[in-house]
Design a protein around this motif. Structure first.
Motif, PDB file in Angstrom:
ATOM      1  N   ILE A  38       0.793  -1.240   0.238  1.00  0.00           N
ATOM      2  CA  ILE A  38       0.311   0.262   0.380  1.00  0.00           C
ATOM      3  C   ILE A  38       0.829   1.277   0.081  1.00  0.00           C
ATOM      4  O   ILE A  38       1.082   2.675  -0.780  1.00  0.00           O
ATOM      5  CB  ILE A  38      -0.671   0.018   1.318  1.00  0.00           C
ATOM      6  CG1 ILE A  38      -2.323  -1.187   1.320  1.00  0.00           C
ATOM      7  CG2 ILE A  38      -1.449   1.746   1.553  1.00  0.00           C
ATOM      8  CD1 ILE A  38      -2.822  -1.335   2.761  1.00  0.00           C
TER       9      ILE A  38
ATOM     10  N   THR B 104      -7.865  -3.236  -1.113  1.00  0.00           N
ATOM     11  CA  THR B 104      -8.080  -1.825   0.677  1.00  0.00           C
ATOM     12  C   THR B 104      -8.325  -2.760   2.136  1.00  0.00           C
ATOM     13  O   THR B 104      -7.800  -1.433   3.050  1.00  0.00           O
ATOM     14  CB  THR B 104      -8.840  -1.330  -0.615  1.00  0.00           C
ATOM     15  OG1 THR B 104      -8.312  -0.741  -1.484  1.00  0.00           O
ATOM     16  CG2 THR B 104      -9.069   0.532   0.244  1.00  0.00           C
TER      17      THR B 104
ATOM     18  N   LEU C  54      -7.225   5.494  -1.646  1.00  0.00           N
ATOM     19  CA  LEU C  54      -6.421   4.361  -1.471  1.00  0.00           C
ATOM     20  C   LEU C  54      -7.529   3.593  -2.477  1.00  0.00           C
ATOM     21  O   LEU C  54      -6.696   2.581  -3.710  1.00  0.00           O
ATOM     22  CB  LEU C  54      -5.898   3.468  -0.479  1.00  0.00           C
ATOM     23  CG  LEU C  54      -4.720   2.163  -1.159  1.00  0.00           C
ATOM     24  CD1 LEU C  54      -4.623   2.848  -1.655  1.00  0.00           C
ATOM     25  CD2 LEU C  54      -4.607   1.517   0.201  1.00  0.00           C
ATOM     26  N   ALA C  55      -8.421   2.894  -2.226  1.00  0.00           N
ATOM     27  CA  ALA C  55      -9.483   2.633  -3.215  1.00  0.00           C
ATOM     28  C   ALA C  55      -9.798   3.493  -4.707  1.00  0.00           C
ATOM     29  O   ALA C  55      -9.674   2.172  -5.740  1.00  0.00           O
ATOM     30  CB  ALA C  55     -10.731   1.731  -2.773  1.00  0.00           C
TER      31      ALA C  55
ATOM     32  N   ALA D  84      -9.655   5.360   3.493  1.00  0.00           N
ATOM     33  CA  ALA D  84      -9.620   3.662   2.416  1.00  0.00           C
ATOM     34  C   ALA D  84     -10.646   4.203   1.183  1.00  0.00           C
ATOM     35  O   ALA D  84     -10.263   3.466   0.262  1.00  0.00           O
ATOM     36  CB  ALA D  84     -11.108   2.493   2.717  1.00  0.00           C
TER      37      ALA D  84
END
Length: 453
Positions: free
Chosen positions: A210, A290, A280-281, A277
């Protein structure tokens, strides 16, 4: 006395040489991702317009490696996340009721999302005026059908699902393992402890991947621009706008309305806590990739960890409002208009049925080809229509996945609030966080902090 007062200051044990070394201060993670987005678009434009082949190949490799790293952990991560989440239900009061309510809310929000997708498609006619013809389509490399979906749930062996990344079969194996461990009771304690440890290891490794998201964003965006160019969006302008508007309505309209009216919660505080989240998605285009961040934000929003560890992994593999509801609805109308096929009321009902029941086929990975072919084959539409959509898919997949992950976070919050188990103080005080901070916080540290509080 708090633990912080007994701990040495960070620089007490540092040598004078270490203390004198300058430290590189990186910008916030969201700024890194934004920078990767801008640089990727610029480099992709340069590679396409100036015919810089080596730059195009480099962008392709960077984006491809990032996706491969995400997919590398998908199989074991899904298995252990689902299995451990089921065993964690033994520590939750009214576990069966919570699980049932979670599934019901998954279905309800999917129905709302597909209704929005159908409405936008009927109002905008996304296939008209594109200049595209049936000859522009091509058969997809992989297809989905109801027979494959139904018969493909049960694997023929325990190796193939992981080797071929058949996520639905992995979920089945994990569910059987989790339920069996629950039935064994105390005898399964060593196995459950082992599973929890492996899950922690997998999540730690995924955190490292990530952290590469800004670089992956650069490669993925650059690859799309280099391969298709900006002119592509013109041919798909109405369809692209429809997908983004539909996802935005669900993300910033339906979810806040449900949080306010059903759970009595402030939606702004949800987005403040869940934004890492969702962000990042958007760039990773992977719900499963994620998963550690989604789990983190829902815990910070006050969802009890025992219930959260069940709801979020389940949602990461089955809860797809963007990929499995809004997008297939618009895609079916788009393809029908390109191939001059009339759709009736029964066809729209079939789209809703496929979207709600077949969402597990999307598997939480990048892209929604399987779900689209499943929808088209159910309606009897030409599968060549999928080929028309592949070019624009990476641009659409970003907003679809962001909507997926937001839904995977909002449902546990709503269910926990209605069951009176949501920590309202934690919800009201939830804030965004940096990746370094989230990665460093391990499960034992969370439990220690909880006990201290």
């Amino acid at each position: 006395m708090s633990s912080s007062s007994s701990s040495p200051a960070p620089d007490q044990d540092a040598s004078p040489a270490a203390a004198s070394r300058p430290r590189i201060s990186l910008p916030p993670f969201w700024a890194q991702i934004l920078l990767g987005l801008v640089l990727g678009a610029l480099l992709g434009w340069i590679a396409r317009n100036w015919n810089v082949d080596w730059l195009g190949r480099t962008l392709d490799e960077i984006g491809g490696i990032f996706v491969q790293l995400l997919q590398l952990a998908v199989g074991p991560l899904v298995f252990f996340a689902i299995a451990v989440s089921i065993t964690n239900l033994r520590n939750v009061a009214n576990a069966a009721r919570l699980a049932a309510h979670t599934l019901l809310w998954f279905l309800a929000t999917s129905l709302i999302a597909v209704a929005i997708g159908l409405t936008i498609g009927l109002l905008t006619n996304p296939g008209d005026g594109t200049g595209l013809t049936p000859a522009d389509g091509a058969l997809p490399q992989s297809e989905g059908s109801w027979l494959d979906f139904l018969t493909g749930i049960v694997p023929t062996d325990v190796i193939s699902p992981f080797a071929n990344l058949e996520v639905l079969q992995i979920v089945f194996l994990a569910a059987v393992t989790g339920v069996a461990a629950l039935r064994l009771g105390d005898r399964a304690a060593p196995l459950i402890s082992f599973g929890e440890t492996v899950l922690e290891l997998l999540q730690k490794a995924l955190w490292w991947v990530i952290r590469l998201a800004p670089l992956g964003t650069l490669g993925l965006i650059g690859r799309s621009i280099n391969e298709y160019g900006w002119d592509l969006i013109g041919d798909y302008a109405t369809f692209t706008a429809g997908v983004y508007i539909g996802c935005a309505l669900v993300l910033f309209g339906v979810y806040p309305l449900l949080l306010r009216s059903v759970a009595g919660l402030n939606p702004l505080r949800f987005f403040r806590g869940a934004w890492p989240a969702i962000q990042l998605a958007f760039v990773s285009r992977s719900s499963v990739g994620t998963l550690p961040v989604t789990t983190k934000v829902t815990e910070r929003l006050g969802v009890p960890r025992e219930y959260n560890s069940f709801a979020v992994p389940l949602g990461a593999t089955t809860k797809m409002d963007g990929c499995a509801a809004i997008y297939p609805a618009l895609a079916a109308i788009f393809v029908a208009e390109i191939f001059d096929v009339s759709l009736g009321a029964q066809d729209y009902l079939l789209i809703a049925f496929v979207s709600v029941i077949g969402s597990a086929a999307t598997a939480g990975l990048t892209g929604a080809t399987i779900m689209t072919t499943l929808t088209l084959s159910t309606l009897g539409l030409p599968l060549e229509g999928v080929g028309l959509l592949l070019a624009i898919d990476p641009i659409l997949d970003m907003i679809r996945t962001a909507t997926n992950v937001a839904g995977q976070a909002v449902v546990p919050v709503i269910v926990a609030a209605r069951a009176k188990i949501l920590d309202l103080e934690a919800y009201d005080s939830a804030t965004s966080f940096e990746i370094d901070e989230a990665e460093a916080e391990t499960a034992p540290q969370r439990e220690e902090a909880k006990a201290a509080a």
